[in-house]
Scaffold this motif. Structure first.
Motif, PDB file in Angstrom:
ATOM      1  N   ILE A 101       8.906   8.493   7.288  1.00  0.00           N
ATOM      2  CA  ILE A 101       7.786   8.539   6.340  1.00  0.00           C
ATOM      3  C   ILE A 101       7.799   9.855   5.576  1.00  0.00           C
ATOM      4  O   ILE A 101       7.594   9.890   4.352  1.00  0.00           O
ATOM      5  CB  ILE A 101       6.447   8.351   7.073  1.00  0.00           C
ATOM      6  N   GLU A 102       8.037  10.960   6.274  1.00  0.00           N
ATOM      7  CA  GLU A 102       8.062  12.268   5.610  1.00  0.00           C
ATOM      8  C   GLU A 102       9.158  12.334   4.551  1.00  0.00           C
ATOM      9  O   GLU A 102       8.966  12.903   3.472  1.00  0.00           O
ATOM     10  CB  GLU A 102       8.245  13.369   6.657  1.00  0.00           C
ATOM     11  N   GLY A 112      10.495  12.169  -1.263  1.00  0.00           N
ATOM     12  CA  GLY A 112      11.077  11.481  -2.409  1.00  0.00           C
ATOM     13  C   GLY A 112      10.038  11.155  -3.462  1.00  0.00           C
ATOM     14  O   GLY A 112      10.302  11.249  -4.672  1.00  0.00           O
ATOM     15  N   ARG A 113       8.850  10.810  -3.017  1.00  0.00           N
ATOM     16  CA  ARG A 113       7.748  10.542  -3.959  1.00  0.00           C
ATOM     17  C   ARG A 113       7.357  11.813  -4.698  1.00  0.00           C
ATOM     18  O   ARG A 113       7.148  11.799  -5.921  1.00  0.00           O
ATOM     19  CB  ARG A 113       6.555   9.970  -3.185  1.00  0.00           C
ATOM     20  N   GLU A 114       7.273  12.914  -3.968  1.00  0.00           N
ATOM     21  CA  GLU A 114       6.910  14.193  -4.588  1.00  0.00           C
ATOM     22  C   GLU A 114       7.943  14.600  -5.634  1.00  0.00           C
ATOM     23  O   GLU A 114       7.595  15.176  -6.679  1.00  0.00           O
ATOM     24  CB  GLU A 114       6.802  15.271  -3.500  1.00  0.00           C
ATOM     25  N   ALA A 115       9.205  14.276  -5.378  1.00  0.00           N
ATOM     26  CA  ALA A 115      10.287  14.617  -6.304  1.00  0.00           C
ATOM     27  C   ALA A 115      10.422  13.617  -7.449  1.00  0.00           C
ATOM     28  O   ALA A 115      11.227  13.821  -8.362  1.00  0.00           O
ATOM     29  CB  ALA A 115      11.605  14.703  -5.539  1.00  0.00           C
ATOM     30  N   GLN A 118      11.549   6.868  17.520  1.00  0.00           N
ATOM     31  CA  GLN A 118      11.261   8.302  17.515  1.00  0.00           C
ATOM     32  C   GLN A 118      11.475   8.945  16.146  1.00  0.00           C
ATOM     33  O   GLN A 118      11.107  10.098  15.934  1.00  0.00           O
ATOM     34  CB  GLN A 118      12.115   9.023  18.574  1.00  0.00           C
ATOM     35  N   GLU A 119      12.080   8.188  15.218  1.00  0.00           N
ATOM     36  CA  GLU A 119      12.365   8.718  13.877  1.00  0.00           C
ATOM     37  C   GLU A 119      11.358   8.237  12.827  1.00  0.00           C
ATOM     38  O   GLU A 119      11.514   8.533  11.646  1.00  0.00           O
ATOM     39  CB  GLU A 119      13.775   8.307  13.438  1.00  0.00           C
ATOM     40  N   THR A 120      10.337   7.497  13.262  1.00  0.00           N
ATOM     41  CA  THR A 120       9.422   6.869  12.302  1.00  0.00           C
ATOM     42  C   THR A 120       8.688   7.901  11.453  1.00  0.00           C
ATOM     43  O   THR A 120       8.578   7.758  10.233  1.00  0.00           O
ATOM     44  CB  THR A 120       8.413   5.975  13.029  1.00  0.00           C
ATOM     45  N   ARG A 121       8.182   8.949  12.081  1.00  0.00           N
ATOM     46  CA  ARG A 121       7.456   9.960  11.314  1.00  0.00           C
ATOM     47  C   ARG A 121       8.372  10.650  10.308  1.00  0.00           C
ATOM     48  O   ARG A 121       7.990  10.858   9.148  1.00  0.00           O
ATOM     49  CB  ARG A 121       6.812  10.990  12.245  1.00  0.00           C
ATOM     50  N   VAL A 170       0.852  -1.187   0.000  1.00  0.00           N
ATOM     51  CA  VAL A 170       0.000   0.000   0.000  1.00  0.00           C
ATOM     52  C   VAL A 170       0.888   1.237   0.000  1.00  0.00           C
ATOM     53  O   VAL A 170       1.894   1.280   0.724  1.00  0.00           O
ATOM     54  CB  VAL A 170      -0.894   0.001   1.256  1.00  0.00           C
ATOM     55  N   PRO A 171       0.580   2.265  -0.806  1.00  0.00           N
ATOM     56  CA  PRO A 171       1.394   3.480  -0.770  1.00  0.00           C
ATOM     57  C   PRO A 171       1.580   3.981   0.662  1.00  0.00           C
ATOM     58  O   PRO A 171       0.615   4.146   1.405  1.00  0.00           O
ATOM     59  CB  PRO A 171       0.582   4.468  -1.617  1.00  0.00           C
ATOM     60  N   LEU A 172       2.829   4.185   1.051  1.00  0.00           N
ATOM     61  CA  LEU A 172       3.147   4.589   2.416  1.00  0.00           C
ATOM     62  C   LEU A 172       2.576   5.975   2.703  1.00  0.00           C
ATOM     63  O   LEU A 172       2.660   6.885   1.875  1.00  0.00           O
ATOM     64  CB  LEU A 172       4.670   4.605   2.605  1.00  0.00           C
ATOM     65  N   SER A 173       2.003   6.125   3.894  1.00  0.00           N
ATOM     66  CA  SER A 173       1.460   7.414   4.312  1.00  0.00           C
ATOM     67  C   SER A 173       1.696   7.595   5.803  1.00  0.00           C
ATOM     68  O   SER A 173       2.102   6.666   6.514  1.00  0.00           O
ATOM     69  CB  SER A 173      -0.047   7.490   4.012  1.00  0.00           C
ATOM     70  N   LEU A 174       1.414   8.796   6.290  1.00  0.00           N
ATOM     71  CA  LEU A 174       1.579   9.072   7.713  1.00  0.00           C
ATOM     72  C   LEU A 174       0.650   8.212   8.569  1.00  0.00           C
ATOM     73  O   LEU A 174       0.920   8.005   9.762  1.00  0.00           O
ATOM     74  CB  LEU A 174       1.350  10.562   7.989  1.00  0.00           C
ATOM     75  N   ALA A 175      -0.424   7.700   7.972  1.00  0.00           N
ATOM     76  CA  ALA A 175      -1.326   6.824   8.719  1.00  0.00           C
ATOM     77  C   ALA A 175      -0.655   5.514   9.124  1.00  0.00           C
ATOM     78  O   ALA A 175      -1.146   4.806  10.007  1.00  0.00           O
ATOM     79  CB  ALA A 175      -2.573   6.530   7.881  1.00  0.00           C
TER      80      ALA A 175
END
Length: 203
Positions: free
Chosen positions: A54-55, A60-63, A48-51, A17-22
């Motif tokens: 994902i960001e 990287g996806r946006e780029a 503590q670095e998980t968010r 599934v496309p990775l998201s903040l959810a």
């Protein structure tokens, strides 16, 4: 239009599934199974670095450089790990598969073989890629064996290529598979998935 468009890939009880903040809490729980961030040759985020992990993937996806997936159990939606298309080169129709990790309980089961079959199938059959590549740390021998089991060709080693999480400089082992080799590799992966296996699996 992006070369890799959002898509969910499904087979044998696994859904990419496309990775998201959810997926933040699910990824954190998957990484905790085996405390995978303690392995110096992987890219698994510390809790503590998980968010931020994902960001970074979403940037990287946006780029157009990376498209990350959450690897999930199709029936329950439980996150089992993550994997990505990266170093996406539309002009030459090449992608690499990497940033791959799974909860300890999923290792040496059908999960990795299923994910690779889905991703290579999408790359070659849907995106029309000429080449799919992989790269791994020269000390990550388990990863090298897994890539070689897929039928990939070892292209060589780039020395002094990247930093590890502990600050040491790694050599990177490069692999690739060409589109003409895909039919035989697909047949082999289907054979591995269909053969009887012990309770912990073999591939």
């Amino acid at each position: 239009m992006a070369f890799v468009e959002p898509v969910t890939l499904r087979s044998r009880g696994i859904a990419l599934v496309p990775l998201s903040l959810a997926h933040e809490e699910g990824l954190r729980s998957a990484a905790a199974d085996g405390e995978l961030w303690r392995l110096r040759v992987t890219s698994v985020p510390e809790p503590q670095e998980t968010r931020a992990y994902i960001e970074t993937a979403l940037a990287g996806r946006e780029a157009g450089q990376r498209f990350a997936f959450a690897v999930t159990d199709e029936a329950t939606g439980t996150v089992l790990g993550s994997t990505s298309f990266h170093d996406i080169l539309p002009a030459v129709k090449r992608v690499e598969i990497g940033y791959t990790w799974y909860a300890k309980r999923c290792q040496r089961t059908h999960v990795n073989t299923t994910c690779k079959l889905l991703m290579m199938g999408h790359a070659f059959d849907t995106l029309g890629c000429h080449v799919v590549g992989w790269r791994t740390d020269n000390y990550n021998h388990a990863s090298q064996r897994a890539i070689e089991r897929l039928g990939a060709h070892k292209d060589g080693v780039i020395r002094g290529h990247a930093l590890r999480r502990d600050g040491t400089i790694r050599d990177t082992v490069m692999y690739s598979l060409r589109s003409g080799e895909w039919p035989e590799v697909r047949a082999h992966l289907l054979y591995l998935l269909d053969k009887p296996r012990p309770s912990r699996g073999g591939e």
